[in-house]
Write a protein that holds these residues in place. Structure first.
Motif, PDB file in Angstrom:
ATOM      1  N   SER A 168       0.832  -1.203   0.000  1.00 35.80           N
ATOM      2  CA  SER A 168       0.000   0.000   0.000  1.00 35.80           C
ATOM      3  C   SER A 168       0.869   1.256   0.000  1.00 35.80           C
ATOM      4  CB  SER A 168      -0.933  -0.003   1.211  1.00 35.80           C
ATOM      5  OG  SER A 168      -0.205  -0.034   2.414  1.00 35.80           O
TER       6      SER A 168
ATOM      7  N   GLN B 181     -19.405  -2.394   7.333  1.00 38.04           N
ATOM      8  CA  GLN B 181     -19.603  -2.812   5.941  1.00 38.04           C
ATOM      9  C   GLN B 181     -19.815  -1.595   5.043  1.00 38.04           C
ATOM     10  OE1 GLN B 181     -22.874  -5.522   6.319  1.00 38.04           O
ATOM     11  NE2 GLN B 181     -21.531  -7.318   6.470  1.00 38.04           N
ATOM     12  N   GLU B 182     -20.552  -0.622   5.526  1.00 42.61           N
ATOM     13  CA  GLU B 182     -20.770   0.609   4.765  1.00 42.61           C
ATOM     14  C   GLU B 182     -19.442   1.339   4.540  1.00 42.61           C
ATOM     15  OE1 GLU B 182     -22.895   4.943   5.447  1.00 42.61           O
ATOM     16  OE2 GLU B 182     -23.606   3.234   6.595  1.00 42.61           O
TER      17      GLU B 182
ATOM     18  N   ARG C  36     -16.441  -0.040   4.468  1.00 39.05           N
ATOM     19  CA  ARG C  36     -15.662  -0.822   3.494  1.00 39.05           C
ATOM     20  C   ARG C  36     -16.154  -0.558   2.071  1.00 39.05           C
ATOM     21  NH1 ARG C  36     -15.755  -4.990   7.819  1.00 39.05           N
ATOM     22  NH2 ARG C  36     -13.596  -5.237   8.469  1.00 39.05           N
ATOM     23  N   ARG C  37     -17.476  -0.456   1.900  1.00 40.69           N
ATOM     24  CA  ARG C  37     -18.026  -0.167   0.570  1.00 40.69           C
ATOM     25  C   ARG C  37     -17.605   1.222   0.092  1.00 40.69           C
ATOM     26  NH1 ARG C  37     -22.568  -3.172   2.155  1.00 40.69           N
ATOM     27  NH2 ARG C  37     -23.507  -1.358   3.146  1.00 40.69           N
ATOM     28  N   SER C  38     -17.589   2.187   1.001  1.00 37.70           N
ATOM     29  CA  SER C  38     -17.222   3.557   0.597  1.00 37.70           C
ATOM     30  C   SER C  38     -15.744   3.669   0.238  1.00 37.70           C
ATOM     31  CB  SER C  38     -17.578   4.557   1.699  1.00 37.70           C
ATOM     32  OG  SER C  38     -16.722   4.407   2.813  1.00 37.70           O
ATOM     33  N   LEU C  39     -14.916   2.800   0.793  1.00 37.32           N
ATOM     34  CA  LEU C  39     -13.477   2.836   0.506  1.00 37.32           C
ATOM     35  C   LEU C  39     -13.090   1.953  -0.668  1.00 37.32           C
ATOM     36  CD1 LEU C  39     -11.994   2.702   4.111  1.00 37.32           C
ATOM     37  CD2 LEU C  39     -12.176   4.684   2.618  1.00 37.32           C
ATOM     38  N   ARG C  40     -14.007   1.125  -1.135  1.00 35.88           N
ATOM     39  CA  ARG C  40     -13.706   0.169  -2.201  1.00 35.88           C
ATOM     40  C   ARG C  40     -13.108   0.882  -3.410  1.00 35.88           C
ATOM     41  NH1 ARG C  40     -18.599  -2.993  -3.234  1.00 35.88           N
ATOM     42  NH2 ARG C  40     -18.094  -3.904  -1.220  1.00 35.88           N
ATOM     43  N   GLY C  41     -12.059   0.297  -3.946  1.00 34.19           N
ATOM     44  CA  GLY C  41     -11.379   0.882  -5.102  1.00 34.19           C
ATOM     45  C   GLY C  41     -10.139   1.666  -4.710  1.00 34.19           C
ATOM     46  N   ASN C  42     -10.163   2.296  -3.555  1.00 31.58           N
ATOM     47  CA  ASN C  42      -9.007   3.064  -3.084  1.00 31.58           C
ATOM     48  C   ASN C  42      -8.292   2.390  -1.932  1.00 31.58           C
ATOM     49  OD1 ASN C  42      -9.164   5.338  -4.825  1.00 31.58           O
ATOM     50  ND2 ASN C  42     -10.905   6.070  -3.666  1.00 31.58           N
TER      51      ASN C  42
ATOM     52  N   THR D 289      -8.528  -0.973   1.344  1.00 34.39           N
ATOM     53  CA  THR D 289      -9.190  -2.081   2.027  1.00 34.39           C
ATOM     54  C   THR D 289      -9.119  -1.782   3.513  1.00 34.39           C
ATOM     55  OG1 THR D 289      -7.133  -3.351   2.096  1.00 34.39           O
ATOM     56  CG2 THR D 289      -8.629  -3.794   0.266  1.00 34.39           C
ATOM     57  N   TYR D 290     -10.190  -2.099   4.221  1.00 33.86           N
ATOM     58  CA  TYR D 290     -10.292  -1.765   5.642  1.00 33.86           C
ATOM     59  C   TYR D 290     -10.330  -3.068   6.425  1.00 33.86           C
ATOM     60  CZ  TYR D 290     -11.917   0.779   9.777  1.00 33.86           C
ATOM     61  OH  TYR D 290     -12.028   1.335  11.024  1.00 33.86           O
TER      62      TYR D 290
END
Length: 176
Positions: free
Chosen positions: A20, A37-38, A40-46, A48-49
């Motif tokens: 990273s 989960q929300e 993780r979804r908002s960070l997806r693409g940039n 991983t949490y």
């Protein structure tokens, strides 16, 4: 002798830290599973949490050559491993923290340099990479246009002076 599951967890965290470009350490106490989960979804693409154990993360950070996380590894910790744009990931974490005050940004690392929570907030306040590139391109285009004007100014002035002299001579010749 370390247990195989702990050794595997340390190896996984070490690889994520090495791969990273940035890592942001947070405290997630008080967040529900659906909120995580929300996030993780908002960070997806940039990014991983992942929820991490402090002792294993300390060992992994030393193995990866990352310094600056040890002081913040207290209490329940989770790390956002940023593989995309660090500014977008910081914005996502900041915005989620505003909507969910239970998420606390503790600090992080960007390109091997330790960051405080305030520095991560400043990073989140930056404009996106695309906007900054567009502004830089606009500034360069303006400088090129300005240079073209300067280079054209002298020949234009010379042409005006010659035309004024020609008109003066024609008027002086017509008057004589």
């Amino acid at each position: 002798m370390a247990r195989p599951d702990k050794a595997a967890a340390v190896a996984e965290i070490t690889n994520k830290l090495r791969d990273s470009s940035a890592a942001v350490l947070t405290e997630y106490r008080g967040l529900s599973v659906s909120q995580l989960q929300e996030l993780r979804r908002s960070l997806r693409g940039n990014a991983t949490y992942a929820v991490v154990k402090n002792t294993l993360t300390t060992i992994a950070a030393k193995e990866a050559g990352v310094e600056g996380l040890d002081a913040d590894l207290q209490g329940p910790s989770a790390i956002a491993f940023v593989t995309g744009d660090p500014v977008e990931a910081a914005k996502g974490l900041r915005d989620f923290a505003k909507a969910n005050p239970a998420l606390v940004i503790k600090g992080g690392v960007l390109d091997g340099n330790a960051l405080t929570a305030a520095e991560i907030t400043k990073l989140a306040d930056l404009e996106s990479r695309e906007v900054l590139l567009a502004k830089a391109a606009g500034a360069m285009k303006a400088k090129v246009n300005q240079a073209a004007y300067v280079f054209n100014a002298k020949p234009t002035q010379v042409a005006r002076v010659i035309d004024a002299l020609r008109q003066k001579q024609e008027s002086a010749g017509a008057a004589a």
